[in-house]
Design a protein around this motif. Structure first.
Motif, PDB file in Angstrom:
ATOM      1  N   PHE A   7      -0.388   5.345   9.693  1.00 45.52           N
ATOM      2  CA  PHE A   7       0.298   4.539  10.446  1.00 45.52           C
ATOM      3  C   PHE A   7       0.623   5.147  11.860  1.00 45.52           C
ATOM      4  O   PHE A   7       0.936   6.123  11.947  1.00 45.52           O
ATOM      5  CB  PHE A   7       1.539   3.759   9.814  1.00 45.52           C
ATOM      6  CG  PHE A   7       2.086   2.537  10.599  1.00 45.52           C
ATOM      7  CD1 PHE A   7       1.527   1.373  10.522  1.00 45.52           C
ATOM      8  CD2 PHE A   7       2.782   2.534  11.598  1.00 45.52           C
ATOM      9  CE1 PHE A   7       2.058   0.139  11.245  1.00 45.52           C
ATOM     10  CE2 PHE A   7       3.479   1.560  12.368  1.00 45.52           C
ATOM     11  CZ  PHE A   7       3.091   0.479  12.078  1.00 45.52           C
ATOM     12  N   ARG A  25       0.776  -1.355   0.064  1.00 46.79           N
ATOM     13  CA  ARG A  25       0.150   0.060   0.175  1.00 46.79           C
ATOM     14  C   ARG A  25       0.825   1.258  -0.064  1.00 46.79           C
ATOM     15  O   ARG A  25       1.862   1.177   0.572  1.00 46.79           O
ATOM     16  CB  ARG A  25      -0.939   0.025   1.312  1.00 46.79           C
ATOM     17  CG  ARG A  25      -2.015  -0.994   1.316  1.00 46.79           C
ATOM     18  CD  ARG A  25      -2.764  -0.898   2.457  1.00 46.79           C
ATOM     19  NE  ARG A  25      -3.634   0.340   2.424  1.00 46.79           N
ATOM     20  CZ  ARG A  25      -4.245   0.759   3.453  1.00 46.79           C
ATOM     21  NH1 ARG A  25      -4.229   0.086   4.339  1.00 46.79           N
ATOM     22  NH2 ARG A  25      -4.782   1.806   3.367  1.00 46.79           N
ATOM     23  N   ASP A  62      -0.841   4.615   0.111  1.00 46.62           N
ATOM     24  CA  ASP A  62      -1.573   5.801   0.902  1.00 46.62           C
ATOM     25  C   ASP A  62      -2.184   5.291   2.262  1.00 46.62           C
ATOM     26  O   ASP A  62      -3.119   4.496   1.909  1.00 46.62           O
ATOM     27  CB  ASP A  62      -2.325   6.329   0.172  1.00 46.62           C
ATOM     28  CG  ASP A  62      -1.886   6.894  -1.296  1.00 46.62           C
ATOM     29  OD1 ASP A  62      -0.723   7.245  -1.108  1.00 46.62           O
ATOM     30  OD2 ASP A  62      -2.385   7.031  -2.419  1.00 46.62           O
ATOM     31  N   TYR A  63      -1.656   5.639   3.254  1.00 50.26           N
ATOM     32  CA  TYR A  63      -2.319   5.014   4.506  1.00 50.26           C
ATOM     33  C   TYR A  63      -1.840   5.777   5.594  1.00 50.26           C
ATOM     34  O   TYR A  63      -1.118   6.852   5.763  1.00 50.26           O
ATOM     35  CB  TYR A  63      -1.761   3.543   4.756  1.00 50.26           C
ATOM     36  CG  TYR A  63      -0.446   3.424   4.674  1.00 50.26           C
ATOM     37  CD1 TYR A  63       0.484   3.627   5.789  1.00 50.26           C
ATOM     38  CD2 TYR A  63       0.358   3.373   3.488  1.00 50.26           C
ATOM     39  CE1 TYR A  63       1.758   3.207   5.762  1.00 50.26           C
ATOM     40  CE2 TYR A  63       1.790   3.216   3.458  1.00 50.26           C
ATOM     41  CZ  TYR A  63       2.316   3.191   4.729  1.00 50.26           C
ATOM     42  OH  TYR A  63       3.864   2.940   4.916  1.00 50.26           O
ATOM     43  N   ARG A 123       0.293  10.341   8.374  1.00 49.82           N
ATOM     44  CA  ARG A 123      -0.124  10.157   7.018  1.00 49.82           C
ATOM     45  C   ARG A 123       0.935   9.850   5.952  1.00 49.82           C
ATOM     46  O   ARG A 123       2.061  10.463   5.905  1.00 49.82           O
ATOM     47  CB  ARG A 123      -1.049  11.215   6.571  1.00 49.82           C
ATOM     48  CG  ARG A 123      -1.808  10.919   5.112  1.00 49.82           C
ATOM     49  CD  ARG A 123      -2.958  12.228   5.266  1.00 49.82           C
ATOM     50  NE  ARG A 123      -2.538  13.422   5.324  1.00 49.82           N
ATOM     51  CZ  ARG A 123      -1.768  14.423   4.278  1.00 49.82           C
ATOM     52  NH1 ARG A 123      -1.918  13.704   2.972  1.00 49.82           N
ATOM     53  NH2 ARG A 123      -1.689  15.368   4.385  1.00 49.82           N
TER      54      ARG A 123
END
Length: 390
Positions: free
Chosen positions: A8, A3, A5-6, A175
């Motif tokens: 954490f 992935r 775009d996430y 982000r």
């Protein structure tokens, strides 16, 4: 494909967190033994609760490290952290020391004899990780969670913010866009305060400037969600509010959940214990792989059997970002560094009294010290690894 775009999140806890108080004391005991006897053996566990500290475990070392001296070390650690509250005070808390001799059956598997190199102090798996998210080659969420708390601790200890207490926790959600950290989605900061009249709003006014200076410019925006002391008052802190134990913050100590963890704690263990020394070696190797620009990310796993000197396996994962073959690296890592317990200790100079300073704000992503502290953060294998990779 991974992935891109996430969000954490990683958390950190301060040196005054109950578990970190225990890590600090346990590592102070390790340093006391190693300072007098570099090949001493220590496996020290600490429990802390309301005005009580219990130290237990196994040692083999000089008789000069007495129970009274160990109790003194515990008090000095608590004093330096800053606890002088009714329920946990460095001077009048009860300290019980229950250290005894190391098991002869464990020692026989670890000691070198008859031209046999010493074996690992236990079985287990250890992981090391590095990535290009920060100059320190660490995951951004855990690195900045640590920086926030370290900055606040420095402000507290310097006297600039005397109303802050030693116990604190931070949590940073970052982000990612196109796989790179670009900003802070949310911040959580819970800190002990010595003035019971302070509201969450008051505490935020105190800590916000320090949080902002700990983060890259532009990472906090109008969309960043703040939670400062979200439960309200936080006056009763440290072991008086919550019992602490050595070794309960292993994810805080390493990569904040961004990489695997073998399960073994570090604090309270001398470097014959591969839970500690091999985890340092794995980080050292992974960091050098990334510093050599052979990958954007690198995870390394080492495994050991008690009493056996050489690792049972060396595993490298470059997460699809590698500039060389992972199998070539797996073989080459054994060539640039002996991965036996003795080889690791000698290469990284781990028999020095360097461990008390590791007990808070992370074992990784720190600056190497002149006396050998954080030696596993050096990047002196870059040229050798580039040669191996071709």
């Amino acid at each position: 494909m991974a992935r891109q775009d996430y969000l954490f999140t990683s958390e950190s806890v301060s040196e005054g967190h109950p578990d970190k108080v225990c890590d600090r004391i346990s590592d102070a005991v390790v340093d006391a033994y190693l300072k007098l006897m570099p090949d001493a053996r220590v496996a020290c566990e600490t429990l802390a609760t309301t005005n009580r500290i219990v130290i237990a475990g196994e040692t083999r070392g000089p008789a000069e490290v007495t129970k009274d001296y160990i109790a003194h070390l515990a008090r000095m650690a608590v004093k330096d952290i800053g606890y002088e509250q009714d329920g946990f005070h460095w001077e009048n808390c009860d300290v019980a020391v229950h250290l005894h001799a190391q098991s002869a059956h464990i020692a026989q598997g670890v000691d070198a004899a008859d031209n046999k190199d010493e074996g690992a102090g236990d079985q287990g798996i250890m992981f090391g990780y590095a990535c290009r998210e920060t100059p320190e080659l660490m995951p951004a969420p855990i690195l900045y969670s640590h920086k926030i708390l370290k900055t606040l601790a420095e402000a507290r200890k310097s006297g600039r913010e005397p109303v802050l207490g030693p116990d604190a926790k931070s949590q940073v959600t970052i982000r990612y866009v196109n796989g790179q950290p670009v900003g802070v989605s949310s911040l959580v900061l819970s800190t002990q305060h010595l003035d019971a009249s302070l509201t969450s709003h008051d505490v935020r006014a105190i800590v916000e400037p320090y949080i902002r200076q700990s983060l890259p410019d532009g990472w906090i925006s109008g969309e960043t969600v703040w939670h400062v002391n979200p439960t309200g008052a936080f006056v009763i802190g440290g072991p008086d509010g919550d019992a602490g134990l050595t070794g309960r913050k292993i994810i805080v100590d390493t990569y904040g959940g961004a990489a695997p963890h073998g399960g073994g704690a570090f604090s309270g263990k001398d470097p014959t214990k591969v839970d500690r020394s091999a985890a340092y070696a794995a980080r050292y190797l992974a960091k050098n792989v990334v510093a050599a620009e052979l990958a954007e990310r690198c995870t390394i796993q080492l495994s050991y059997a008690i009493g056996v000197s050489e690792p049972l396996s060396v595993y490298v994962d470059l997460h699809g970002t590698g500039q060389c073959d992972e199998a070539v690296l797996e073989k080459g890592l054994r060539e640039v560094m002996r991965l036996s317990p003795r080889g690791i200790r000698e290469h990284l100079k781990l028999n020095n009294a360097i461990y008390e300073r590791t007990s808070a704000y992370g074992h990784f992503g720190r600056e190497p010290d002149a006396d050998g502290g954080f030696s596993w953060e050096k990047t002196d294998l870059v040229d050798a690894l580039r040669t191996i990779a071709g």
